[in-house]
Design an enzyme around this catalytic site. Structure first.
Site, PDB file in Angstrom:
ATOM      1  CD  GLU A   1     -17.462 -14.971  23.341  1.00 13.65           C
ATOM      2  OE1 GLU A   1     -17.745 -14.990  22.141  1.00 13.65           O
ATOM      3  OE2 GLU A   1     -16.381 -15.361  23.791  1.00 13.65           O
TER       4      GLU A   1
ATOM      5  CE  LYS B   1     -17.499 -18.647  23.387  1.00 17.47           C
ATOM      6  NZ  LYS B   1     -17.077 -19.247  22.117  1.00 17.47           N
TER       7      LYS B   1
HETATM    8  P1  13P Z   1     -11.520 -19.307  23.513  1.00 18.93           P
HETATM    9  O1  13P Z   1     -12.153 -20.561  24.042  1.00 18.93           O
HETATM   10  O2  13P Z   1     -10.196 -19.540  22.868  1.00 18.93           O
HETATM   11  O3  13P Z   1     -11.545 -18.197  24.517  1.00 18.93           O
HETATM   12  O4  13P Z   1     -12.413 -18.832  22.295  1.00 18.93           O
HETATM   13  C1  13P Z   1     -13.783 -18.833  22.401  1.00 18.93           C
HETATM   14  C2  13P Z   1     -14.368 -17.731  21.615  1.00 18.93           C
HETATM   15  O5  13P Z   1     -15.213 -17.937  20.789  1.00 18.93           O
HETATM   16  C3  13P Z   1     -13.894 -16.366  21.886  1.00 18.93           C
HETATM   17  O6  13P Z   1     -14.743 -15.462  21.230  1.00 18.93           O
END
Ligand code: 13P
Length: 342
Positions: free
Chosen positions: A175, A217
């Site tokens: 991510e 992500k």
């Molecule tokens: P949000 O969808 O609230 O941005 O959170 C996703 C997430 O896992 C952030 O690390």
């Protein structure tokens, strides 16, 4: 489900996405503060049990990302929460990073920590029932930011995390989040996102991460929150897919977006638009929303047992709408279909 390819594909199965419920202690406190509920262990447990026992959730949710505390907790009847998810047909995952900390030598930027001892922690999470992991890096857009140094330092850490996860038999969710805070244009967000993603995939390649056994992500390509010129839904969808096509190899089974502070309906509409046009994409285009899935149930619950059913209905509703967005069949009219809505 032990094979990494199978788990990765299951996480991005048609019509399904991921629920991010891995808020760290300070973040869940912030969420609970917004509804006037104390962030005690008992309240956090009760809230997460409510989410995970939502009837029919497994129809739209493939996996849930847990926080360290949650993966060790049980439902009120003593069933481990991981088993509760399993019975609902949902795979359990775990956030394993230790948070973003100031990056030495670059004021205003951050690097995510948590690599020391990670191999041992991963081995324990396997015994606790986790099948996938998540690590979040944050990139800030601002005056002269981000630096190449910040992008590459975070990419290196993401790749080390991913390689260790695969070694442990866990599917990594990689991510790199480009924050939407700021006055920057969507064009600037595109440029930064492309650079960051290319750096991440170069690091993943150097560190021998198997692309078929991971999930990306990312954030969407958006106008900065304070930018006076806000791109519309179709432009965001078009530019996001264009950027990803440049940077993400087709071997990656799926891309699951974070919501990043977008309003619930907007996050759903963006995902829908990406899936309604330009298909087939090389990868599944899905969601891994935290706030955009939880805001409605959190508000509906407000810390009261009497509101559990309403809260579960609210979560089911948002999950169903995002499930429709996976097929490109979501419409704004569906927002009103919540049974028992106040
Ligand atoms: P949000 O969808 O609230 O941005 O959170 C996703 C997430 O896992 C952030 O690390």
């Amino acid at each position: 489900m032990s094979d990494l390819n199978t788990v990765a594909r299951a996480l991005v199965a048609e019509g399904k996405g991921i629920l991010a419920a891995d808020e760290s202690a300070p973040t869940i406190k912030k969420r609970f503060d917004s509804i006037g509920v104390d962030s005690t262990e008992a309240n956090r447990r009760a809230y997460r049990e409510l989410l995970f026992t939502t009837p029919g959730l497994g129809e739209f949710i493939s996996g849930v990302i847990l926080f360290d505390e949650t993966i060790r907790q049980q439902a009120a009847d003593g069933t481990p929460l991981v088993e509760v998810l399993d019975r609902n047909g949902i795979v359990a995952g775990i956030k394993v990073d230790a948070g973003a900390k100031p990056l030495a030598g670059s004021p205003g930027e951050k690097v995510t920590e948590g690599l020391d001892g990670l191999r041992e922690r991963l081995a324990e999470y396997v015994t606790l029932g986790a099948r996938f992991t998540k690590w979040r890096a944050v990139i800030v857009i601002g005056d002269g930011l981000p630096s190449r140094y910040c992008i590459d330092a975070n990419a290196e850490a993401l790749a080390r995390f991913a390689a260790l996860s695969q070694e442990a038999g866990l599917v990594p969710i990689v991510e790199p989040e480009v924050l939407m805070d700021g006055t920057h244009t969507i064009e600037r967000c595109f440029e930064v996102s492309e650079t960051a993603l290319c750096s991440v995939f170069a690091a993943l390649s150097r560190q021998r991460v198997v692309l078929e056994q991971m999930i990306l992500k990312p954030s969407m390509v958006l106008s900065g929150k304070e930018c006076p010129r806000q791109a519309d839904v179709e432009t965001v969808a078009l530019q996001t897919v264009r950027c990803l096509r440049r940077a993400v190899p087709a071997a990656v089974p799926g891309i699951v977006f974070l919501s990043g502070g977008q309003p619930n309906e907007v996050a759903t509409a963006h995902l829908n638009s990406m899936n309604a046009s330009g298909r087939p994409h090389p990868w599944q285009v899905s969601f891994s929303y935290g706030r955009a899935l939880q805001e409605a149930p959190l508000k509906a619950w407000a810390g009261r047992t009497a509101n559990i059913k309403r809260a579960q209905d609210a979560l089911h509703h948002r999950a169903r709408l995002n499930g429709a967005a996976r097929h490109g069949t979501y419409s704004a009219a569906m927002e009103k279909e919540l049974v028992g809505a106040a």
